[in-house]
Scaffold this motif. Sequence first.
Motif, PDB file in Angstrom:
ATOM      1  N   THR A 352       3.890  -7.862  14.948  1.00 28.13           N
ATOM      2  CA  THR A 352       4.679  -6.901  14.180  1.00 28.13           C
ATOM      3  C   THR A 352       4.008  -6.529  12.862  1.00 28.13           C
ATOM      4  O   THR A 352       3.571  -7.404  12.107  1.00 28.13           O
ATOM      5  CB  THR A 352       6.084  -7.482  13.898  1.00 28.13           C
ATOM      6  OG1 THR A 352       6.617  -7.999  15.116  1.00 28.13           O
ATOM      7  CG2 THR A 352       7.004  -6.419  13.331  1.00 28.13           C
ATOM      8  N   LYS A 353       3.988  -5.231  12.565  1.00 28.97           N
ATOM      9  CA  LYS A 353       3.352  -4.745  11.344  1.00 28.97           C
ATOM     10  C   LYS A 353       4.300  -4.755  10.141  1.00 28.97           C
ATOM     11  O   LYS A 353       3.858  -5.004   9.014  1.00 28.97           O
ATOM     12  CB  LYS A 353       2.849  -3.318  11.570  1.00 28.97           C
ATOM     13  CG  LYS A 353       1.827  -3.179  12.695  1.00 28.97           C
ATOM     14  CD  LYS A 353       1.515  -1.713  12.949  1.00 28.97           C
ATOM     15  CE  LYS A 353       0.612  -1.516  14.159  1.00 28.97           C
ATOM     16  NZ  LYS A 353       0.400  -0.081  14.464  1.00 28.97           N
ATOM     17  N   ASN A 354       5.570  -4.468  10.361  1.00 26.83           N
ATOM     18  CA  ASN A 354       6.433  -4.214   9.207  1.00 26.83           C
ATOM     19  C   ASN A 354       7.682  -5.093   9.121  1.00 26.83           C
ATOM     20  O   ASN A 354       7.852  -5.833   8.165  1.00 26.83           O
ATOM     21  CB  ASN A 354       6.874  -2.737   9.201  1.00 26.83           C
ATOM     22  CG  ASN A 354       5.701  -1.788   9.139  1.00 26.83           C
ATOM     23  OD1 ASN A 354       4.746  -2.032   8.424  1.00 26.83           O
ATOM     24  ND2 ASN A 354       5.760  -0.706   9.921  1.00 26.83           N
ATOM     25  N   LYS A 374      12.130 -22.151   7.400  1.00 21.61           N
ATOM     26  CA  LYS A 374      10.882 -22.822   7.765  1.00 21.61           C
ATOM     27  C   LYS A 374       9.778 -21.790   8.014  1.00 21.61           C
ATOM     28  O   LYS A 374       8.629 -21.971   7.588  1.00 21.61           O
ATOM     29  CB  LYS A 374      11.093 -23.678   9.017  1.00 21.61           C
ATOM     30  CG  LYS A 374       9.835 -24.368   9.517  1.00 21.61           C
ATOM     31  CD  LYS A 374      10.105 -25.141  10.809  1.00 21.61           C
ATOM     32  CE  LYS A 374       8.829 -25.778  11.352  1.00 21.61           C
ATOM     33  NZ  LYS A 374       9.055 -26.468  12.641  1.00 21.61           N
ATOM     34  N   PHE A 375      10.152 -20.703   8.670  1.00 22.02           N
ATOM     35  CA  PHE A 375       9.156 -19.681   8.996  1.00 22.02           C
ATOM     36  C   PHE A 375       8.546 -19.063   7.740  1.00 22.02           C
ATOM     37  O   PHE A 375       7.321 -18.962   7.616  1.00 22.02           O
ATOM     38  CB  PHE A 375       9.783 -18.590   9.877  1.00 22.02           C
ATOM     39  CG  PHE A 375       8.876 -17.425  10.095  1.00 22.02           C
ATOM     40  CD1 PHE A 375       7.830 -17.505  10.999  1.00 22.02           C
ATOM     41  CD2 PHE A 375       9.042 -16.254   9.365  1.00 22.02           C
ATOM     42  CE1 PHE A 375       6.959 -16.430  11.181  1.00 22.02           C
ATOM     43  CE2 PHE A 375       8.190 -15.173   9.543  1.00 22.02           C
ATOM     44  CZ  PHE A 375       7.138 -15.271  10.455  1.00 22.02           C
ATOM     45  N   VAL A 376       9.372 -18.616   6.794  1.00 16.68           N
ATOM     46  CA  VAL A 376       8.816 -17.949   5.609  1.00 16.68           C
ATOM     47  C   VAL A 376       8.081 -18.944   4.706  1.00 16.68           C
ATOM     48  O   VAL A 376       7.154 -18.572   3.984  1.00 16.68           O
ATOM     49  CB  VAL A 376       9.911 -17.198   4.813  1.00 16.68           C
ATOM     50  CG1 VAL A 376      10.456 -16.037   5.614  1.00 16.68           C
ATOM     51  CG2 VAL A 376      11.034 -18.137   4.379  1.00 16.68           C
ATOM     52  N   LYS A 383       8.608 -12.231   4.081  1.00 16.94           N
ATOM     53  CA  LYS A 383       9.693 -12.601   3.182  1.00 16.94           C
ATOM     54  C   LYS A 383      11.027 -12.153   3.785  1.00 16.94           C
ATOM     55  O   LYS A 383      11.097 -11.194   4.553  1.00 16.94           O
ATOM     56  CB  LYS A 383       9.521 -11.966   1.804  1.00 16.94           C
ATOM     57  CG  LYS A 383       9.602 -10.449   1.801  1.00 16.94           C
ATOM     58  CD  LYS A 383       9.464  -9.890   0.386  1.00 16.94           C
ATOM     59  CE  LYS A 383       9.529  -8.353   0.397  1.00 16.94           C
ATOM     60  NZ  LYS A 383       9.412  -7.777  -0.968  1.00 16.94           N
ATOM     61  N   VAL A 384      12.090 -12.875   3.423  1.00 18.18           N
ATOM     62  CA  VAL A 384      13.437 -12.497   3.843  1.00 18.18           C
ATOM     63  C   VAL A 384      13.994 -11.526   2.814  1.00 18.18           C
ATOM     64  O   VAL A 384      14.062 -11.841   1.627  1.00 18.18           O
ATOM     65  CB  VAL A 384      14.360 -13.735   3.940  1.00 18.18           C
ATOM     66  CG1 VAL A 384      15.780 -13.314   4.334  1.00 18.18           C
ATOM     67  CG2 VAL A 384      13.804 -14.737   4.942  1.00 18.18           C
ATOM     68  N   VAL A 404      16.819 -10.259   8.000  1.00 24.83           N
ATOM     69  CA  VAL A 404      15.816  -9.188   8.007  1.00 24.83           C
ATOM     70  C   VAL A 404      14.591  -9.688   7.258  1.00 24.83           C
ATOM     71  O   VAL A 404      14.687 -10.093   6.096  1.00 24.83           O
ATOM     72  CB  VAL A 404      16.361  -7.916   7.336  1.00 24.83           C
ATOM     73  CG1 VAL A 404      15.319  -6.813   7.369  1.00 24.83           C
ATOM     74  CG2 VAL A 404      17.651  -7.470   8.024  1.00 24.83           C
ATOM     75  N   LEU A 405      13.436  -9.669   7.936  1.00 20.22           N
ATOM     76  CA  LEU A 405      12.181 -10.115   7.347  1.00 20.22           C
ATOM     77  C   LEU A 405      11.203  -8.942   7.285  1.00 20.22           C
ATOM     78  O   LEU A 405      11.145  -8.149   8.230  1.00 20.22           O
ATOM     79  CB  LEU A 405      11.563 -11.254   8.151  1.00 20.22           C
ATOM     80  CG  LEU A 405      12.380 -12.540   8.310  1.00 20.22           C
ATOM     81  CD1 LEU A 405      13.228 -12.500   9.574  1.00 20.22           C
ATOM     82  CD2 LEU A 405      11.469 -13.760   8.341  1.00 20.22           C
ATOM     83  N   GLU A 406      10.450  -8.887   6.204  1.00 17.18           N
ATOM     84  CA  GLU A 406       9.444  -7.839   6.082  1.00 17.18           C
ATOM     85  C   GLU A 406       8.114  -8.449   5.677  1.00 17.18           C
ATOM     86  O   GLU A 406       8.058  -9.452   4.949  1.00 17.18           O
ATOM     87  CB  GLU A 406       9.869  -6.777   5.061  1.00 17.18           C
ATOM     88  CG  GLU A 406      10.991  -5.897   5.577  1.00 17.18           C
ATOM     89  CD  GLU A 406      11.221  -4.666   4.709  1.00 17.18           C
ATOM     90  OE1 GLU A 406      10.658  -4.608   3.598  1.00 17.18           O
ATOM     91  OE2 GLU A 406      11.942  -3.761   5.162  1.00 17.18           O
ATOM     92  N   ARG A 407       7.055  -7.812   6.158  1.00 17.23           N
ATOM     93  CA  ARG A 407       5.712  -8.280   5.815  1.00 17.23           C
ATOM     94  C   ARG A 407       5.403  -7.920   4.371  1.00 17.23           C
ATOM     95  O   ARG A 407       5.682  -6.808   3.904  1.00 17.23           O
ATOM     96  CB  ARG A 407       4.678  -7.627   6.744  1.00 17.23           C
ATOM     97  CG  ARG A 407       3.271  -8.174   6.582  1.00 17.23           C
ATOM     98  CD  ARG A 407       2.316  -7.515   7.570  1.00 17.23           C
ATOM     99  NE  ARG A 407       2.532  -7.948   8.939  1.00 17.23           N
ATOM    100  CZ  ARG A 407       2.012  -9.056   9.463  1.00 17.23           C
ATOM    101  NH1 ARG A 407       1.268  -9.869   8.710  1.00 17.23           N
ATOM    102  NH2 ARG A 407       2.237  -9.375  10.724  1.00 17.23           N
ATOM    103  N   VAL A 408       4.831  -8.868   3.660  1.00 16.04           N
ATOM    104  CA  VAL A 408       4.472  -8.665   2.265  1.00 16.04           C
ATOM    105  C   VAL A 408       3.212  -7.829   2.182  1.00 16.04           C
ATOM    106  O   VAL A 408       2.221  -8.085   2.889  1.00 16.04           O
ATOM    107  CB  VAL A 408       4.261 -10.025   1.554  1.00 16.04           C
ATOM    108  CG1 VAL A 408       3.835  -9.805   0.102  1.00 16.04           C
ATOM    109  CG2 VAL A 408       5.527 -10.870   1.634  1.00 16.04           C
TER     110      VAL A 408
END
Length: 410
Positions: A352-354, A374-376, A383-384, A404-408
């Motif tokens: 996933t890119k975004n 644990k994942f973040v 980041k959440v 909802v998680l987004e790539r930094v």
Amino acid sequence: MNDLLMAFEVLLAIYKDGAYSNLELNKRVNGASNQAIVTRLVYGVLQKDVQLEYFMSKVVSKRPPKTVAVLLKLGMYTLTYINSIPKYAVVDSLVTICEKYGKRQLKGFVNSTLKNFDASKIALPNDKIENLSVVASVPLWLVKTYCKQYGFDKTREFLSVDTFTKEHIRPNSKKLTLSQLKARLDKENISYDESIAGGLFVDNNSYIKSMNERGEITYQSMTSMLAVQAMDVKDGEIVLDMCSAPGGKAIYMGELANVQITACDVHQHRLQLIRDYINRMGGANITVQYNDGSVFNQKFVDKFDKTLCDVPCSGLGVVGKKADVYLTASFEKCQELALLQYEILCNASKYTKNRIVYSTCTTLREENYNVVGKFVKENKQWKVINSQQYLPDGKGQDGFFIAVLERVAN
């Protein structure tokens, strides 16, 4: 007699053979003289299983064989919660069933136990947590866990809500707007309440069922719709639905925007459920594909803009709809599921890119906040940006978790 016998046979298949309640009931209930009462008996016994186990422990000195235990549970539930069947008829019918199922030597035991049974005379536990477990009919281990995570008062509040019986529906936006759906229901004098997700709560009936069969509407829970809305899909995006079956969320994403969706599942037979859903609703740009979300797939790396991870879970948030969930649930199984959920989330992050939306229909931190946390912690590039634990409210809201998680940005 026929209705009690049918309810007993369904329950015996569930308790003894591990059958799924909805499938077993649907398979048998058409032969019942009163389908509604059989359904109520089966789901009622399952929903009150913990309470009935407690009652049984107080009225028998030694636990009977499983067949007789199921008979007693059915009898105790009927005598306590069903007023339309006379007590003598309940006892006589279950004694006859006892003989029919080869337990003739225990007829007298069943007869005397049920004749003397009176739930109102059974003292409940003094300990408040044990008391709540019996009154709410929730396994003690789970009540203790909830109390640690939410506190006693909050736990008692959401475990004590009434079972919600209305269905949540939404229009197929390719065929109807919400306003048009409301107008159709108004014309048929069908009452409804709008949900925060933009769907409607209704009493199910033949008209609603016919609209569903024609693909004008679909049954989809409010929290399921909210999980899809959290994806915030935009025209032109490429989207992955990792654990898609039966496909409702993928279909809904395809209605919200012109997106290209890959809908996956680990079970081949469930892929057909997605295809059937697409055929009924029509129009979505969805590719149905076998994929095990817990196994890394090199072909998926960096292929998708957004991914929905509606992961396998314990289902503790939807026990009102799946009455047999508590029969096999355990804290150890929740921990095992958390390991699987984490693997799926980690794989999703490589594809996933975004944005990733992680969701479950359960209520324990072990499968929700702990997995995401644990994942973040171990994947600093994510980041959440939002998370929400929904709890059953007796008004149509399920126990559900959405993060909802987004790539930094680099």
